[in-house]
Design an enzyme around this catalytic site. Structure first.
Site, PDB file in Angstrom:
ATOM      1  CG  LEU A 129      11.663   1.121   9.582  1.00 51.21           C
ATOM      2  CD1 LEU A 129      13.134   1.419   9.286  1.00 51.21           C
ATOM      3  CD2 LEU A 129      11.446  -0.360   9.843  1.00 51.21           C
ATOM      4  CG  ASN A 146      14.263   3.112   0.527  1.00 55.56           C
ATOM      5  OD1 ASN A 146      14.527   2.472  -0.481  1.00 55.56           O
ATOM      6  ND2 ASN A 146      15.173   3.804   1.184  1.00 55.56           N
ATOM      7  CG  LEU A 202       9.919  10.340   9.685  1.00 53.22           C
ATOM      8  CD1 LEU A 202       8.874  11.102   8.871  1.00 53.22           C
ATOM      9  CD2 LEU A 202      10.154  11.041  11.029  1.00 53.22           C
ATOM     10  CD  GLU A 255       4.129   6.385  12.104  1.00 54.89           C
ATOM     11  OE1 GLU A 255       3.738   7.236  11.280  1.00 54.89           O
ATOM     12  OE2 GLU A 255       3.733   5.184  12.091  1.00 54.89           O
ATOM     13  CG  HIS A 276       3.181   1.858  12.900  1.00 45.98           C
ATOM     14  ND1 HIS A 276       3.591   2.494  11.756  1.00 45.98           N
ATOM     15  CD2 HIS A 276       2.800   0.598  12.509  1.00 45.98           C
ATOM     16  CE1 HIS A 276       3.487   1.678  10.724  1.00 45.98           C
ATOM     17  NE2 HIS A 276       2.996   0.513  11.156  1.00 45.98           N
ATOM     18  CB  SER A 277      -1.412   3.606  17.062  1.00 42.83           C
ATOM     19  OG  SER A 277      -1.022   4.925  17.351  1.00 42.83           O
ATOM     20  CD1 TRP A 278      -5.526   0.278  14.586  1.00 44.43           C
ATOM     21  CD2 TRP A 278      -6.280   1.158  12.677  1.00 44.43           C
ATOM     22  NE1 TRP A 278      -5.550  -0.726  13.650  1.00 44.43           N
ATOM     23  CE2 TRP A 278      -6.010  -0.220  12.461  1.00 44.43           C
ATOM     24  CE3 TRP A 278      -6.767   1.926  11.618  1.00 44.43           C
ATOM     25  CZ2 TRP A 278      -6.215  -0.836  11.235  1.00 44.43           C
ATOM     26  CZ3 TRP A 278      -6.972   1.308  10.392  1.00 44.43           C
ATOM     27  CH2 TRP A 278      -6.699  -0.050  10.215  1.00 44.43           C
ATOM     28  CB  SER A 292       1.520  -0.422   8.229  1.00 42.15           C
ATOM     29  OG  SER A 292       2.710  -1.031   8.647  1.00 42.15           O
ATOM     30  NE  ARG A 298       1.024  -8.570  14.371  1.00 45.33           N
ATOM     31  CZ  ARG A 298       1.500  -9.806  14.560  1.00 45.33           C
ATOM     32  NH1 ARG A 298       0.695 -10.841  14.512  1.00 45.33           N
ATOM     33  NH2 ARG A 298       2.785  -9.986  14.802  1.00 45.33           N
TER      34      ARG A 298
END
Length: 331
Positions: free
Chosen positions: A279, A195, A281, A277, A308-310, A167, A85
């Site tokens: 996924l 992957n 990993l 996150e 999954h964050s800044w 990401s 985004r």
């Protein structure tokens, strides 16, 4: 997958199933900024320190780039890539993290291109017909030809560069470095999807890109059976990364020190960030195994907590700093 604010047989299937839904959910917000247009000056030594916003010509039109110049005028540069985004006003690294402060005293220029929502920083085969996109993304060309051309006029080396992303930008960073070894000496993926040929990943990315700007993924790499998908899959092109300084990070998805939900929207965003996150990993661990079988070295960081964050990506950028500066000889 863009990114935002606080965002292996049965378990793996559950994670992959969850990802297709989770990937479509935004977990981001930001602040606006004003671009400063700038023609390339006829200088051949990078400015010593300081911040600048420039407008760089490209086949896509002018692209805004946020730059923090190397403290002592060195020629090394680190490209920081945004997530799915990505905004059109500012690169997320510039306002969601303290990247500028982290590298303020180092002899490396931070280069933050602005824009590229859902682009994977690729050269697309066509413009997206689902959202009326009026240009065809050519981000690989911009980042490996047009932008280096501009930076060279400001004293930045064409060959002594690093690239790191989160990401979407994580897999893109490895892709750019794999196919442009003459330009990049370091590449880093933070919570990247490494992957993408794994079961469920292509479908999940398709849904995510529809949600993030209604982009048609077939316009990017072609339909799922196309060679473009394999070209851009780090798991597939892994042998091309041999000899490169690499940093790969992904957390468990379990809430950590920066996750403090208090309202419904916070719990909603945190749950999405947990799934994304987890996924990442799974993808990054698979990539690690692939690299080990090839005998290709890399630095891996797999914290026991983190979403999954800044804030977690900011931490990983700082952890990677010594390796980056060593690879670029930019202390």
């Amino acid at each position: 997958m863009r990114i935002g604010r606080p965002r292996f047989e049965n378990l793996k299937r559950r994670l992959l199933g969850l990802s297709a839904a989770a990937l479509v959910l935004p977990v981001a917000a930001g602040i606006a900024g004003t671009a400063v247009a700038g023609a390339a000056p006829a200088a051949h030594r990078a400015p010593s320190g300081g911040y600048e916003e420039v407008s760089v010509p490209s086949s896509m039109g002018p692209i805004k780039v946020q730059i923090q110049w190397a403290k002592r005028g060195g020629g090394a540069a680190l490209y920081l890539l945004d997530g799915m985004r990505a905004r059109d006003d500012k690169n997320g690294w510039s306002f969601e993290t303290n990247a500028f402060e982290q590298y303020a005293n180092d002899n490396v220029t931070l280069v933050m291109p602005v824009g590229g929502e859902s682009s994977f920083y690729s050269d697309w085969i066509a413009s997206s017909n689902f959202n009326g996109q009026d240009i065809t993304y050519k981000w690989e060309t911009f980042l490996t030809e047009e932008l280096p051309d501009y930076l060279a006029t400001r004293g930045v080396s064409r060959t002594n560069n690093g690239v790191i992303g989160l990401s979407m930008g994580g897999s893109a960073a490895l892709t750019l470095a794999a196919y442009h070894r003459d330009q990049f000496k370091f590449a880093g993926s933070l919570s990247g999807y490494l992957n993408i040929s794994a079961p469920g990943m292509r479908e999940a990315l398709r849904i995510a890109m529809l949600d993030a700007g209604r982009f048609n993924i077939d316009a990017m790499w072609g339909p799922p059976w196309s060679k473009g998908w394999l070209r851009n899959d780090p798991f597939v092109f892994a042998p091309k990364l041999e000899g490169l300084s690499l940093y790969v990070a992904a957390s468990s998805g379990l809430p950590g020190q920066f996750d403090h939900p208090s309202k419904f929207i916070d719990y909603y965003n945190t749950s999405n960030a947990m799934a994304l996150e987890a996924l990442s990993l799974v993808n990054s661990r698979a990539f690690q195994v692939r690299m080990k079988t090839l005998g290709v070295d890399a630095t891996y960081s797999f914290p026991s907590t983190g979403t999954h964050s800044w804030p977690y990506w900011s931490n990983e950028l700082f952890k990677a700093r010594p390796q980056i500066l060593d690879a670029l000889n930019a202390w």
